[in-house]
Design an enzyme around this catalytic site. Sequence first.
Site, PDB file in Angstrom:
ATOM      1  N   CYS A  42      -8.156  47.965 -29.804  1.00  0.00           N
ATOM      2  CA  CYS A  42      -8.478  47.505 -31.150  1.00  0.00           C
ATOM      3  C   CYS A  42      -7.799  48.394 -32.198  1.00  0.00           C
ATOM      4  O   CYS A  42      -8.318  49.453 -32.555  1.00  0.00           O
ATOM      5  CB  CYS A  42      -9.989  47.500 -31.349  1.00  0.00           C
ATOM      6  SG  CYS A  42     -10.444  47.004 -33.008  1.00  0.00           S
ATOM      7  N   CYS A 100      -9.912  49.017 -35.277  1.00  0.00           N
ATOM      8  CA  CYS A 100     -11.011  49.987 -35.138  1.00  0.00           C
ATOM      9  C   CYS A 100     -10.458  51.414 -35.084  1.00  0.00           C
ATOM     10  O   CYS A 100     -11.038  52.326 -35.654  1.00  0.00           O
ATOM     11  CB  CYS A 100     -11.784  49.778 -33.849  1.00  0.00           C
ATOM     12  SG  CYS A 100     -12.102  48.089 -33.437  1.00  0.00           S
ATOM     13  N   ASP A 101      -9.365  51.604 -34.351  1.00  0.00           N
ATOM     14  CA  ASP A 101      -8.952  52.958 -33.994  1.00  0.00           C
ATOM     15  C   ASP A 101      -7.632  53.418 -34.613  1.00  0.00           C
ATOM     16  O   ASP A 101      -7.275  54.592 -34.492  1.00  0.00           O
ATOM     17  CB  ASP A 101      -8.848  53.071 -32.463  1.00  0.00           C
ATOM     18  CG  ASP A 101     -10.177  52.755 -31.803  1.00  0.00           C
ATOM     19  OD1 ASP A 101     -11.227  53.076 -32.407  1.00  0.00           O
ATOM     20  OD2 ASP A 101     -10.185  52.180 -30.701  1.00  0.00           O
TER      21      ASP A 101
END
Length: 313
Positions: free
Chosen positions: A137, A140-141
């Site tokens: 992701c 997200c990261d």
Amino acid sequence: MSNIVETKCLIIGSGPAGYTAAIYAARANLKPILFTGQTPGGQLMITTDVENFPGYPNGIMGPEMMEDLRKQAERFGTEINYELIERVDFSGDIHKAYSDGGKEIHAHSIIIATGADAKWLGLESEQKLMNKGVSACAVCDGFFFRGQEVAIVGGGDSAAEEASYLAKLCPTVHLLVRRDELRASKIMQERVINNEKIKIHWNTSTQEILGEEEVEGVRTINNVTKEVSEIPVKGFFVAIGHKPNTDLFKGVLDMDEASYLVTQPDSTLTNVPGVFACGDAQDRIYRQAVTAAGTGCMAALDAEKFLEDKGVH
Ligand code: NDP
């Protein structure tokens, strides 16, 4: 102590399909109960701009759209449980489902909208370095790797979208594509190809992700020349597609060879009366938020008709 909950309509899943089913079922007075699963909001919680959902001329952030859908479902009386359904029993007239919070749900109808999850390459080093630089992701990261070089595997719309996202944070994004062309839509391909921060490595597969405690690089092989190379990167992202979340229904509901639930043509009916399937768990072709929402609507209408025919009011 057993905690029995009775409902006319149980909805499993909280992506666009589940919430849309909930909006329609609630407005039809089915008083639906929705179980969100592990990721309330589903896959759109880990995406950035959604630019192709009708009605948003300037696009909308995925999490914001899911929040709106949840509120819309609640507005008409959907009861939302932030629990995971772990087991089902469709052997009786009343279908049963069991949640990780200890609830036993007795439902006259069930709408399955469990969606799909990211696929992984299956390398040992991928497992070892998971969350230590390996991620599925970018949204997200990606932030953790700002200012550093990263690699991303895949050639579809997900990989293209995530590569473009990472290019906003990172000086160089190495896109590892196993063939000599991208599967992504033309517009996404153009964005990637025209982005000078994205370096496309054609015909390239990942042999190993390098590093012990954190990602330090990736060893690749050119599938045509067989040349092996090492690229120093700090982040390694995998964007190679998804697997439907249907393990719960193995041996109970009909599935195709890729584990997508099979529904009767022009409907959301599964092989079990009163059980309906919608969204990415049954759609291996379109897999869009808008098509998931569309089949969620269909599932609620099918459930409503089923309950009416059965005389459940
Ligand atoms: P896709 O199945 O479309 O693409 C997967 C990609 O990963 C392909 O390029 C495939 O290569 C590659 N791949 C698969 N396995 C491996 C492997 N083991 N090693 C290396 N590469 C591999 O998945 P996506 O998640 O990209 O997209 C799924 C659906 O969601 C699509 O319909 C897409 O259009 C849609 N989508 C739409 C978005 C948008 O419109 N904003 C954003 C994201 C997704 P190969 O081509 O060789 O098979």
